[in-house]
Motif scaffolding. Sequence first.
Motif, mmCIF file in Angstrom:
data_model
loop_
_atom_site.group_PDB
_atom_site.id
_atom_site.type_symbol
_atom_site.label_atom_id
_atom_site.label_comp_id
_atom_site.label_asym_id
_atom_site.label_seq_id
_atom_site.Cartn_x
_atom_site.Cartn_y
_atom_site.Cartn_z
ATOM 1 N N ILE A 92 0.706 -1.190 -0.076
ATOM 2 C CA ILE A 92 -0.128 0.106 -0.061
ATOM 3 C C ILE A 92 0.930 1.385 0.122
ATOM 4 C CG2 ILE A 92 -1.896 1.213 1.350
ATOM 5 C CD1 ILE A 92 -2.673 -1.254 -0.072
ATOM 6 N N ASP A 93 1.977 1.144 0.714
ATOM 7 C CA ASP A 93 2.805 2.324 0.645
ATOM 8 C C ASP A 93 3.348 2.755 -0.626
ATOM 9 O OD1 ASP A 93 2.686 2.596 3.473
ATOM 10 O OD2 ASP A 93 4.401 1.357 3.760
ATOM 11 N N LEU A 94 3.657 1.675 -1.484
ATOM 12 C CA LEU A 94 4.123 1.857 -2.810
ATOM 13 C C LEU A 94 2.942 2.428 -3.697
ATOM 14 C CD1 LEU A 94 6.170 1.960 -4.998
ATOM 15 C CD2 LEU A 94 5.575 -0.403 -5.510
ATOM 16 N N MET A 95 1.728 2.098 -3.526
ATOM 17 C CA MET A 95 0.337 2.590 -4.274
ATOM 18 C C MET A 95 0.240 4.148 -3.774
ATOM 19 S SD MET A 95 -2.338 -0.613 -4.215
ATOM 20 C CE MET A 95 -3.087 0.343 -5.219
ATOM 21 N N VAL A 96 0.317 4.226 -2.737
ATOM 22 C CA VAL A 96 0.159 5.632 -2.058
ATOM 23 C C VAL A 96 1.392 6.484 -2.589
ATOM 24 C CG1 VAL A 96 0.051 6.977 -0.025
ATOM 25 C CG2 VAL A 96 -0.995 5.037 -0.039
ATOM 26 N N SER A 97 2.458 6.107 -2.716
ATOM 27 C CA SER A 97 3.785 6.917 -3.218
ATOM 28 C C SER A 97 3.415 7.261 -4.812
ATOM 29 C CB SER A 97 4.892 6.382 -3.034
ATOM 30 O OG SER A 97 5.146 6.185 -1.644
ATOM 31 N N VAL A 98 3.096 6.385 -5.314
ATOM 32 C CA VAL A 98 2.602 6.460 -6.829
ATOM 33 C C VAL A 98 1.582 7.227 -7.114
ATOM 34 C CG1 VAL A 98 1.900 5.388 -9.043
ATOM 35 C CG2 VAL A 98 3.659 4.155 -7.462
ATOM 36 N N ALA A 99 0.734 7.291 -6.217
ATOM 37 C CA ALA A 99 -0.632 8.057 -6.019
ATOM 38 C C ALA A 99 -0.416 9.735 -5.899
ATOM 39 C CB ALA A 99 -1.669 7.866 -5.078
ATOM 40 N N VAL A 100 0.724 9.867 -5.144
ATOM 41 C CA VAL A 100 1.296 11.087 -5.037
ATOM 42 C C VAL A 100 1.942 11.840 -6.089
ATOM 43 C CG1 VAL A 100 2.699 12.486 -3.601
ATOM 44 C CG2 VAL A 100 1.419 10.755 -2.201
ATOM 45 N N LEU A 101 2.515 10.801 -6.735
ATOM 46 C CA LEU A 101 3.485 11.385 -7.833
ATOM 47 C C LEU A 101 2.338 11.731 -8.912
ATOM 48 C CD1 LEU A 101 6.024 11.529 -9.845
ATOM 49 C CD2 LEU A 101 5.938 9.372 -10.343
ATOM 50 N N GLN A 102 1.308 10.785 -9.223
ATOM 51 C CA GLN A 102 0.257 11.017 -10.185
ATOM 52 C C GLN A 102 -0.507 12.412 -9.727
ATOM 53 O OE1 GLN A 102 -2.698 7.901 -10.273
ATOM 54 N NE2 GLN A 102 -3.615 8.838 -12.256
ATOM 55 N N GLN A 103 -0.532 12.885 -8.768
ATOM 56 C CA GLN A 103 -1.439 13.851 -8.297
ATOM 57 C C GLN A 103 -0.373 15.222 -8.644
ATOM 58 O OE1 GLN A 103 -3.638 14.272 -4.866
ATOM 59 N NE2 GLN A 103 -4.180 12.170 -4.517
ATOM 60 N N LEU A 104 0.668 14.906 -8.401
ATOM 61 C CA LEU A 104 1.725 16.210 -8.739
ATOM 62 C C LEU A 104 1.691 16.317 -10.373
ATOM 63 C CD1 LEU A 104 4.673 15.370 -6.470
ATOM 64 C CD2 LEU A 104 3.008 17.309 -6.266
ATOM 65 N N ILE A 105 1.781 15.292 -10.892
ATOM 66 C CA ILE A 105 1.541 15.432 -12.358
ATOM 67 C C ILE A 105 0.207 15.957 -12.666
ATOM 68 C CG2 ILE A 105 1.500 14.157 -14.603
ATOM 69 C CD1 ILE A 105 3.614 11.909 -13.362
ATOM 70 N N GLY A 106 -0.669 15.464 -12.361
ATOM 71 C CA GLY A 106 -1.990 16.119 -12.802
ATOM 72 C C GLY A 106 -2.127 17.465 -12.055
ATOM 73 N N LEU A 107 -1.429 17.775 -11.038
ATOM 74 C CA LEU A 107 -1.500 19.160 -10.819
ATOM 75 C C LEU A 107 -0.994 20.061 -11.896
ATOM 76 C CD1 LEU A 107 -2.406 21.430 -8.610
ATOM 77 C CD2 LEU A 107 -0.004 20.789 -7.496
ATOM 78 N N LEU A 108 0.200 19.816 -12.516
ATOM 79 C CA LEU A 108 1.052 20.458 -13.447
ATOM 80 C C LEU A 108 0.128 20.333 -14.742
ATOM 81 C CD1 LEU A 108 3.716 21.861 -14.284
ATOM 82 C CD2 LEU A 108 4.455 19.465 -14.883
ATOM 83 N N LEU A 109 -0.556 19.153 -14.967
ATOM 84 C CA LEU A 109 -1.346 19.281 -16.390
ATOM 85 C C LEU A 109 -2.424 20.184 -16.179
ATOM 86 C CD1 LEU A 109 -0.743 15.365 -17.317
ATOM 87 C CD2 LEU A 109 0.144 17.346 -18.233
#
Length: 639
Positions: free
Chosen positions: A607-624
């Motif tokens: 779950i920690d990896l999934m959450v970390s990936v989710a954080v990265l995805q949100q940062l990318i989504g925020l930029l986009l």
Amino acid sequence: MTNADPFKRFENWSKEYWGQDASEPEPLTEKQQKIVSKNIRLLLDAEKWEAEVEAFESSLEALKDPDAALAKRSDFHVRFDACQLDDSLKDVSNYRFPCDVSFNDAKFGDGYVSFNNAKFGDGYVSFNNAKFGDGHVSFNNAKFGDGNVLFNNAKFGDGGVSLIDAEFGDGDVLFHDTIFGDGDVWFHDAIFGDGNVSFNNAKFGDGDVSFHDAKFGDGNVLFNSAKFGDGDVSFSSAKFRNGTVWFNNAKFGDGNVLFMDAIFGDGEVSFRYAIFGDGYVSFNDAKFGDGNVMFNSAKFGDDGVSFNGVKFGDGEVSFNDAKFGDGDVWFNDAIFGDVYVWFNNAKFGDGNVSFNGAEFGDGKVSFMDAKFGDGNVLFVDLSLSSTSMAASAMEVEGNLYVKSLFPQHSDFSQLRVNGTASFLGSKFAEVPDFRNAHFVRPPEVAAMRVEPPKMHRKPGALFIHASNQDDVHKYRKLKGMAQAAHDHEKDGEFFAFEMMAKRGWETTTWWELLANTIYYRVSGYGQRYDLPMLGLIISWFIFGLGNLSLAGDPAALSERIKFAFAYSFNNTVPFLGSLRRFVGQPEEHISHFDKVFTDIASSGANIDLMVSVAVLQQLIGLLLLFFVLLGLRTRFRLK
């Protein structure tokens, strides 16, 4: 008697008997005066003259040898030099002159003088220094042979001069320093041979001068330093062949000057330093060959100048230093060849200047330092083929309208426009140069199409660079023009091109080039909202696949797929998942998504990896998302 010289009868015409060359000036000797008097008396009687001519021709035919006859004919010359002609000897219509003939220094009175239908042989015909009175002088339908025809220093009165349908052979036709009175001078339909035709230094009065439909041979046609009066001057439909046609230093009066439908050969056509009066000047539909066409330093009057529909060949066309008056100047639908077309330092008056529909070949078109007055200057629908346009330091006091396709480099640097400047709808295959251009009013750049800068990648380089350093400043100037006109679309477009042009020149470090590249790839430098929206969709799909691989195997595949892409969707758009907390739901309720998430966690998934990936995805989504909003703002000018 049988051995008598058959040409003894024509002793009066013999050059040897005359005793001196015809070019020698007055005074005539007593013997020569008697010869002239006898010739005049013979000419007084048309029947006797014709009989004498026929006898002369028969004597030549009796020689049997054409070359011998030609040589013998050249030994004779009919002299009327320095004669004072009375009224009875002013009509020699239909007369034949079988050999050289001269009326040098002859004085004609004020009555009508007619050489209509006269036929001159292949010898020399001279009216040098002849003086005609105020009666009409006519050579209509006269036919000249291949010898020179000379009217040098002749003086005509006010009755007019007519050579309609006259035909000249291949000798030179010379009117050097001839003075014409105020009557009309007509060369309608005259046909000239391949000799030179010269009116150098000729002076015309205020009557009309017409060479309408005249046909010139391959010799040079010269009107250098000729002076025309205030009547119309027409060379309409005249046909010139391959000799040079020069009107250098010619001075035209206030009448119209017409070369409409004239056809020029491959020789040079030059109006250098020519001065035109205030009449209308027209070269409409004229056709030029491949020789140079020069109007350098020519001066035009105020009634307008028209080259509509004219066709130029592959010779250089130059109006350098030409000065135009306040009339309109038209080059609409003119066709230029594959060479340079020069208007450098030309000065136009306050009339309109139009090149609408003009076609240029592969040469360069240059208006460097040209100055236009208060009229409209129109460069609409030009056809420039592969031609470059040079208009640096051009000055326009009035309005400038440019709407054309420019396939090569176009230089408008230091352009000055004091009126309205419109480049609406113009298309530039290469970035135009407007550096240091000055506009009193903001220029119109709407619908202007400019290509992005040319790029290249150096061997082994990770990032592509712009090819031309100067493009940065060119796009920066275009951006400033768009900002001044409050054209936000073009402002953004030129900003984007400026950012591209900076690569490798102002944007040089690895990190700067990386940021520049990402900025371009993701959002077109903030000009597009569709690219970041597409990026959000791609982000959702890729991270959805990642979630599916990390979800383990606690449930059916369909459930895992729904969860993986739902979880990715919540993280694609920042804060979207958090909004679910504010939506009302029953106490103790656990959603299907949360239940599946709990099952995945209890199955031993990372779950920690999934959450970390989710954080990265949100940062990318925020930029986009930022780029989506920036693109929408740019596109619709949102505040």
